[in-house]
Design a protein around this motif. Sequence first.
Motif, short mmCIF file in Angstrom:
data_model
loop_
_atom_site.label_atom_id
_atom_site.label_comp_id
_atom_site.label_asym_id
_atom_site.label_seq_id
_atom_site.Cartn_x
_atom_site.Cartn_y
_atom_site.Cartn_z
N THR A 112 0.95 -0.98 0.00
CA THR A 112 0.18 -0.02 -0.20
C THR A 112 1.02 0.84 0.08
N LEU A 113 1.78 1.10 1.41
CA LEU A 113 2.89 2.12 0.76
C LEU A 113 3.55 2.37 -0.78
N ASN A 116 1.07 4.14 -3.29
CA ASN A 116 1.08 5.53 -2.71
C ASN A 116 1.91 5.78 -2.95
N TRP A 119 1.79 6.29 -6.85
CA TRP A 119 1.00 6.92 -7.79
C TRP A 119 1.48 8.91 -7.25
N HIS A 120 2.12 9.05 -6.40
CA HIS A 120 3.18 10.34 -6.34
C HIS A 120 3.72 10.86 -7.69
N GLU B 41 6.98 8.31 3.70
CA GLU B 41 6.67 7.48 1.91
C GLU B 41 8.76 6.84 2.38
#
Lengths: 225, 432
Positions: A112-113, A116, A119-120, B41
């Motif tokens: 999931t990380l 994400n 996507w960025h 992140e």
Amino acid sequence: MLLKLLDRLEEVLIAFLIGAATLIIFAAVAHRYASGVPVLQDYILHWNFSWAQELCIYMFVWMAKFGAAYGVRTGIHVGVDVVINRLESRNRGKFIIFGLLAGALFTGVVGTLGANFVWHIAQTEQTSADLEWPMWMIYLAIPVGSYLMCFRFLQVTWLFARTGELPHHDHGHVEGLEEDLTDPQREAQDVNWYEMDDNLHPHDIAHHEGGKPRNRINEPKENDR
Amino acid sequence: MNAAIIFGLLLALMLTGMPISISLGLTVLTFLFTMTEVPIEAVALKLFTGIEKFEIMAIPFFILAGNFLTHGGVARRMINFATSMVGHWHGGLGLAGVVGCALFAAVSGSSPATVVAIGSIVLPAMVRQGFPRQFGAGVITTSGALGILIPPSIVMVMYAVATSGSQQSASVGQLFIAGVVPGLILAFLLGLTTWYRAWKNGYPRLPKASLAERFRTFREAIWGLLLIIIVIGGIYSGIFTPTEAAAMSAVYAFIVAVFVYKDMPLKGVPNVLLSSANMSAMLLYIITNAVLFSFVLTSENIPQAIADWIVAQGLGVIAFLLVTNVLLLAAGNFMEPSSIVLIMAPILFPVAIKLGIDPVHFGIMMVVNMEVGMCHPPVGLNLYVASGITKMGITELTVAVWPWLLTMLLFLVAVTYIPALSLWLPRMLGVM
């Protein structure tokens, strides 16, 4: 059917990646020295191999991610199993399930990380240094590989809960090498040293029925895989 | 405080028996989610960039090369050559096994692979000749450990990777060259132990091979022996980087196995690729998560804090090395070498640097330590491979290896306290 296809795809992909990466580096090195040879120089000097190293790294990262998922299916990942292998099988089973679900949790979160993150990155124009491929495509290995691994962990958990069996690669019968049965070495050569009855892997229940888990270590390891 | 939580969590997770890579990763995630400001992140990026180094790629290449060599009849010809050279001394085939292991170790980067390649040929032959099974198993289990000391070596690459964050880190090339002398000395010592035990017990010897016979076996083994020159010579002379040398040796091993010795059918290649990829991916996955783990440790300044604390205890070099050895030997009871090096090296390395220990010497010491761990239960990989080949139980094997294991422990003490053993050759060749 679909699962079989996925299995096959996974195997073909990682075998291809390791083989191709080897050939690319070989070609790049051969090119570097062949361009020093006067006769060949004119023909090959202008070939550009500067991308080889980068491509090789990306291929290996992809291989590592998908290979790790394949590794769950073959039960190759090593752990510290000295302690739980001494437990009686019911308790050991609980620990094994806990470990497998923890694996699913970790890979799920990382997937999931990663998704994400990809996507960025995809919103930006980032490209890789030499190949100039868009970075999001390259980083796609993280979410896809991790989710696949998560799926494999769940698959193994399901199988174990139902049958008490953990995956073991049967290296005694590697296809394609079978015809050479006369060679006394063949059997031993196919031993995969990360997949043995050592204490780096949990003993499953189907092959190690309760009773005397304590003595397991003292028994000869014949055919119990 | 943070350090205690991180290590406590890691230990607890590892003891549940889950894969080491997963326990490292989960520790990092738990810590990041609950206790720090490091953006989560960063983890995703680190998972990719952690193995984005060209040096690390030497590991899959060496594994691939090793698999081609194991399947490709190289080992058998090396043993024939070794037998013709030393077979007529006391211990005959046993000595040939030691020499064979040393030769094979110089083309393969893994210990268990060496045990498989050499053991599967020598052990049955020794039993046929009338050696007790224990003797053969003891020789091969311990000599196989040479695989990670004599370059190339996967564990040395791991060490270089694990410590690459520091400015004073050792390069793969330096470690490889430094491993040569200790490797030869250990091979000699193991051979001596074999010779002595065979001489005392009157084990069979072989008739002395003629010069023509020696030359013939040498010519047959030459393709395998040339690989030693490609790898070591190539790295030392700067023709290849270690990773390129690994890729070259994989291609070379493939050609030798399939086209020169023709011991492996072409259709066996996909399987060798697949099983190499499987094993490499497992190791690379541990590396990824170990890099993540040491990233968290470093961002919390834990290795430095530990280093300061140990130095403040007034521990000298001698005591520190002793403690390190005990710690590593203990770890060898639970984990396999790659994981130990990846987890322990980033923590111990800063201390070693602070105390003025040479990074290359420290690396060689760790590798020798790992060798010992591979030869005794409960997790010694060599022991389990040998058990698979000989069909002997682990307890029986444990008894069988002790004379050689004792030799190895003495050698470990020597390597630990005589840095010159590992540093002399690289200094003389000017690579460090």
